[in-house]
Design an enzyme around this catalytic site. Structure first.
Site, PDB file in Angstrom:
ATOM      1  CE1 TYR A  26      68.993  28.764  46.514  1.00 30.98           C
ATOM      2  CE2 TYR A  26      67.309  27.899  45.036  1.00 30.98           C
ATOM      3  CZ  TYR A  26      67.711  28.309  46.290  1.00 30.98           C
ATOM      4  OH  TYR A  26      66.812  28.262  47.334  1.00 30.98           O
ATOM      5  CD  GLU A  48      62.132  30.713  49.725  1.00 30.08           C
ATOM      6  OE1 GLU A  48      61.130  30.967  49.015  1.00 30.08           O
ATOM      7  OE2 GLU A  48      63.059  29.990  49.333  1.00 30.08           O
ATOM      8  CD1 TRP A  56      65.309  30.952  43.530  1.00 25.22           C
ATOM      9  CD2 TRP A  56      64.442  32.171  45.180  1.00 25.22           C
ATOM     10  NE1 TRP A  56      66.178  30.885  44.609  1.00 25.22           N
ATOM     11  CE2 TRP A  56      65.661  31.632  45.640  1.00 25.22           C
ATOM     12  CE3 TRP A  56      63.727  32.988  46.053  1.00 25.22           C
ATOM     13  CZ2 TRP A  56      66.170  31.867  46.911  1.00 25.22           C
ATOM     14  CZ3 TRP A  56      64.233  33.221  47.321  1.00 25.22           C
ATOM     15  CH2 TRP A  56      65.439  32.665  47.737  1.00 25.22           C
TER      16      TRP A  56
END
Length: 193
Positions: A26, A48, A56
């Site tokens: 990522y 988000e 995350w």
């Protein structure tokens, strides 16, 4: 710099980006790269919002299931979801099953379709001028900015949910509206694609 880590591949990365293989991919291929397009930005905004209160990494690992559950984040598809879809999503163990966040995702798709110039144009209108220098550590990276606060306010005014200033700033980081790769990170010299 303790906020940078040299990986097994010899590349310097922001420390968070070297903590797991998922984060490394990522970090190296998505975070801080410019992303445009209404559906693509809607996906990131939705993820988000689902991340709020969670890691995350949890969201990254569930992203394939989120994409399947939310029709690849196609705005028109999600905007058409009704109560049966909410029930289906609440029963889907592959995603984060939070009614408020699921309902916000649907409401946000509907709100995005109402924007005269589209979601991408609205979000990018809040992108700040790039910094003159890279941050040296994450202590120099804000959690929110005047631009993210203004973006959140504009989105809420238009009916969007789960888009506070901190979430808006995380969205800006994730989509390259700001590029917070640290000085010395191998991505800090790369320009967005």
């Amino acid at each position: 710099m303790t906020d940078l880590v040299i990986g097994a591949d010899g590349l310097a990365r922001c420390a968070w980006g070297a903590s797991t293989p998922d984060y490394a991919v990522y970090h190296d291929h998505e975070w801080g790269r410019q992303l445009r397009g209404d559906d693509a930005l809607y996906e990131r905004m939705t993820l988000e919002a689902f991340q709020s209160g969670l890691s995350w990494l949890t969201i990254l690992r569930k992203r394939p299931a989120f994409r399947s559950a939310f029709g690849d984040f196609h705005l028109e598809t999600v905007a058409g979801y009704g109560e049966a879809d909410v029930a289906r999503l609440l029963a889907d163990a592959g995603i984060v099953r939070n009614r408020a966040k699921i309902e916000a995702a649907i409401a946000n798709a509907r709100a995005a379709l109402e924007l005269p110039d589209g979601l991408s144009a609205l979000l990018w209108s809040y992108a700040p001028t790039p910094r003159a220098a890279r941050p040296e550590s994450f202590a120099h990276v804000p959690a929110l900015t005047p631009e993210s606060t203004a973006m959140a306010k504009a989105l809420k005014k238009r009916g969007f949910r789960f888009v506070g200033p901190t979430t808006a700033y995380a969205l800006m980081q994730a989509t390259g509206m700001v590029d917070d790769h640290l000085a010395g990170c191998h991505r800090s010299t790369a320009r967005p694609a």
